[in-house]
Design a protein around this motif. Structure first.
Motif, mmCIF file in Angstrom:
data_model
loop_
_atom_site.group_PDB
_atom_site.id
_atom_site.type_symbol
_atom_site.label_atom_id
_atom_site.label_comp_id
_atom_site.label_asym_id
_atom_site.label_seq_id
_atom_site.Cartn_x
_atom_site.Cartn_y
_atom_site.Cartn_z
ATOM 1 N N LEU A 170 24.429 38.294 52.009
ATOM 2 C CA LEU A 170 24.341 39.591 52.673
ATOM 3 C C LEU A 170 23.462 40.578 51.912
ATOM 4 N N GLY A 171 23.095 40.237 50.694
ATOM 5 C CA GLY A 171 22.209 41.100 49.918
ATOM 6 C C GLY A 171 22.858 41.863 48.792
ATOM 7 N N PHE A 172 24.156 41.647 48.568
ATOM 8 C CA PHE A 172 24.823 42.334 47.467
ATOM 9 C C PHE A 172 24.387 41.748 46.130
ATOM 10 N N LYS A 173 24.279 42.612 45.139
ATOM 11 C CA LYS A 173 24.000 42.165 43.783
ATOM 12 C C LYS A 173 25.290 41.639 43.158
ATOM 13 N N GLU A 174 25.158 40.995 42.010
ATOM 14 C CA GLU A 174 26.349 40.564 41.287
ATOM 15 C C GLU A 174 27.161 41.784 40.866
ATOM 16 N N ALA A 175 28.482 41.638 40.864
ATOM 17 C CA ALA A 175 29.345 42.742 40.458
ATOM 18 C C ALA A 175 29.022 43.147 39.015
ATOM 19 N N ALA A 176 29.083 44.453 38.754
ATOM 20 C CA ALA A 176 28.764 44.971 37.423
ATOM 21 C C ALA A 176 29.930 44.748 36.465
ATOM 22 N N PHE A 177 29.622 44.588 35.203
ATOM 23 C CA PHE A 177 30.649 44.473 34.177
ATOM 24 C C PHE A 177 31.004 45.869 33.670
ATOM 25 N N ALA A 178 32.296 46.174 33.646
ATOM 26 C CA ALA A 178 32.753 47.386 32.976
ATOM 27 C C ALA A 178 32.689 47.147 31.469
ATOM 28 N N THR A 179 32.856 48.188 30.687
ATOM 29 C CA THR A 179 32.798 48.013 29.230
ATOM 30 C C THR A 179 34.090 47.433 28.675
ATOM 31 N N ARG A 180 35.085 47.269 29.545
ATOM 32 C CA ARG A 180 36.408 46.852 29.082
ATOM 33 C C ARG A 180 36.725 45.403 29.444
ATOM 34 N N SER A 181 37.672 44.858 28.724
ATOM 35 C CA SER A 181 38.208 43.532 29.033
ATOM 36 C C SER A 181 39.711 43.647 29.225
ATOM 37 N N GLU A 182 40.287 42.620 29.839
ATOM 38 C CA GLU A 182 41.736 42.628 30.085
ATOM 39 C C GLU A 182 42.331 41.275 29.729
ATOM 40 N N ILE A 183 43.485 41.333 29.119
ATOM 41 C CA ILE A 183 44.287 40.132 28.879
ATOM 42 C C ILE A 183 45.534 40.264 29.738
ATOM 43 N N ARG A 184 45.838 39.227 30.473
ATOM 44 C CA ARG A 184 47.044 39.222 31.308
ATOM 45 C C ARG A 184 47.923 38.054 30.907
ATOM 46 N N GLY A 185 49.206 38.268 30.991
ATOM 47 C CA GLY A 185 50.135 37.222 30.595
ATOM 48 C C GLY A 185 51.412 37.257 31.407
ATOM 49 N N TYR A 186 52.185 36.219 31.210
ATOM 50 C CA TYR A 186 53.393 36.033 32.016
ATOM 51 C C TYR A 186 54.435 35.338 31.154
ATOM 52 N N ALA A 187 55.567 35.994 30.941
ATOM 53 C CA ALA A 187 56.631 35.443 30.100
ATOM 54 C C ALA A 187 57.847 35.106 30.954
ATOM 55 N N GLU A 188 58.391 33.918 30.731
ATOM 56 C CA GLU A 188 59.590 33.480 31.450
ATOM 57 C C GLU A 188 60.741 33.308 30.463
ATOM 58 N N TYR A 189 61.897 33.792 30.845
ATOM 59 C CA TYR A 189 63.087 33.745 30.008
ATOM 60 C C TYR A 189 64.116 32.799 30.623
ATOM 61 N N LYS A 190 64.875 32.135 29.767
ATOM 62 C CA LYS A 190 65.939 31.258 30.270
ATOM 63 C C LYS A 190 67.057 32.079 30.896
#
Length: 416
Positions: A170-190
């Motif tokens: 469609l003509g869109f450019k690649e999405a721009a990178f922000a200056t930030r990064s993110e770490i995501r996680g998921y913890a499961e408990y018994k």
């Protein structure tokens, strides 16, 4: 040996079995319209573990008929609590009950995708189907897949994420990178993790973090920061990232800090944040002829207001609704006729439906992208002045913005 080319014909093809793609397909299915979803992976992908589903997204899930499946499996959040790790003080506590009727839950991403997919006919999702090229063919599009298959379609919908092949067409450019990064996680408990049903946000010097329970035994968390060049090199080393966060969060309450300590390395994911510049949506082609985009292929945004997945759900409902009238039997779009005049009429109806969708979603998406980006800058500002203003004055205001943006109603499937 040359790969066999197989030509398949479909009225509507959706590229990508993510939130936007499956919601669109299910919305069409509820309206009695068949579509085919192409997924490049061998199964549903749930990168990111969980996402916050705000009131606007629950309306969309109700519209496609799967909200009742997800509600009993996730806690309804009652409020948020913001803490400064610089001062060690709580800067804001907000009750969602006091803000009116706000249904907010942190939903496991794989459960949402499974709920959407399970309501579709089993043969309507085609896995291991990566689109490598798009070709014009009269009033149709020809999709070339990596396995040599070709698919002819009257409507092409790109829901193929931030690196979308359809958006590029469609003509869109690649999405721009922000200056930030993110770490995501998921913890499961018994056993029960012991946290109340609330957001817990923490702000530090140039970083922020959040902990959100999904149910009684599972907790989702995130950490965003501005990485140095050396830290960027470590972004795919889960063990180093985990230790990096624990060092940064040494002033964090021990029970909350233990969430990261209890996270298995395979339940930890890092990525650089990306977004599309708002002016690209203002001047770009969200739709063109019989092609359009939705979800992250359309409006990738930073996660600072938690609306990326929610707006993808909105897209799916609006897009299905716009196409629904076009593909009704009254319009004759199901007729198998070689008459070029009829094909042209049908193409024009499809084009108008996609334009209507694009116009309806354009300003909403621009607003969300811009708001998310600006709030991210404010929330994560490292200067003493920004930190002072955020902790003393802006915390409550910013929390109110999140609720305001979730007050949107995408409508039902049949209110054309």
């Amino acid at each position: 040996m040359e790969t066999t080319r197989v030509l398949v014909e479909e009225d509507i093809v959706i590229v990508g079995a993510g939130i936007a793609g499956l919601t669109t397909a299910l919305g069409l299915h509820r309206l009695g319209i068949t579509s085919l979803v192409l997924e490049s992976s061998d199964k549903l992908r749930a990168a990111g573990f969980a996402l916050t589903i705000w009131k606007n997204a629950w309306k969309a899930l109700d519209a496609v008929g799967v909200a009742h499946i997800l509600r009993p499996k996730h806690l309804q959040l009652q409020g948020n609590e913001i803490t400064s790790l610089i001062t060690g003080q709580h800067t804001s506590t907000i009750s969602f009950k006091e803000q009116g009727k706000n249904e907010i839950r942190c939903v496991k991403r794989h459960l949402m995708l499974e709920a959407l997919a399970s309501e579709l006919p089993s043969d309507r999702i085609r896995y291991l189907s990566k689109v490598v090229a798009i070709e014009e063919s009269g009033f149709s599009k020809i999709l070339h897949l990596s396995d040599g298959t070709t698919i002819k379609t009257k409507v092409l919908i790109g829901c193929d994420g931030v690196n979308s092949v359809v958006a590029k067409w469609l003509g869109f450019k690649e999405a721009a990178f922000a200056t930030r990064s993110e770490i995501r996680g998921y913890a499961e408990y018994k056993n029960n993790h012991g946290f109340g049903p609330k957001f817990m946000y923490f702000f530090g010097d140039g970083f922020r973090a959040g902990v959100i329970p999904t149910d009684e035994k599972s907790v989702y968390w995130f950490f965003t920061w501005n990485p140095t060049s050396q830290e960027k090199d470590q972004e795919h080393n889960s063990a180093n990232l985990k230790q990096f966060m624990l060092d940064k969060l040494e002033k964090r309450p021990s029970d909350v800090r233990s969430v990261i300590e209890n996270t298995e390395l395979h339940n930890l994911f890092s990525s650089r944040l990306r977004y599309r510049h708002p002016w690209e949506l203002l001047f770009g082609n969200i739709s063109k002829g019989n092609v359009c985009v939705a979800g992250d292929a359309f409006h990738p945004m930073t996660p600072d207001i938690g609306q990326g997945g929610c707006s993808a759900l909105e897209d799916g409902v609006v897009l299905a609704r716009c196409l629904g009238k076009t593909f009704s039997k009254k319009q004759g779009t199901h007729l198998k006729d070689d008459d070029e005049h009829l094909e042209e009429q049908q193409y024009k109806r499809i084009e108008e439906a996609l334009k209507k969708y694009a116009n309806e979603r354009r300003w909403r998406s621009i607003d969300l992208i811009a708001t998310a980006y600006m709030i991210g800058v404010i929330q994560q500002g490292g200067s003493k002045l920004v930190g002072f203003l955020r902790d003393k004055f802006l915390a409550t205001f910013l929390a109110g913005v999140l609720l305001k943006k979730s007050g949107f109603d995408c409508g039902k499937l049949d209110n054309c």
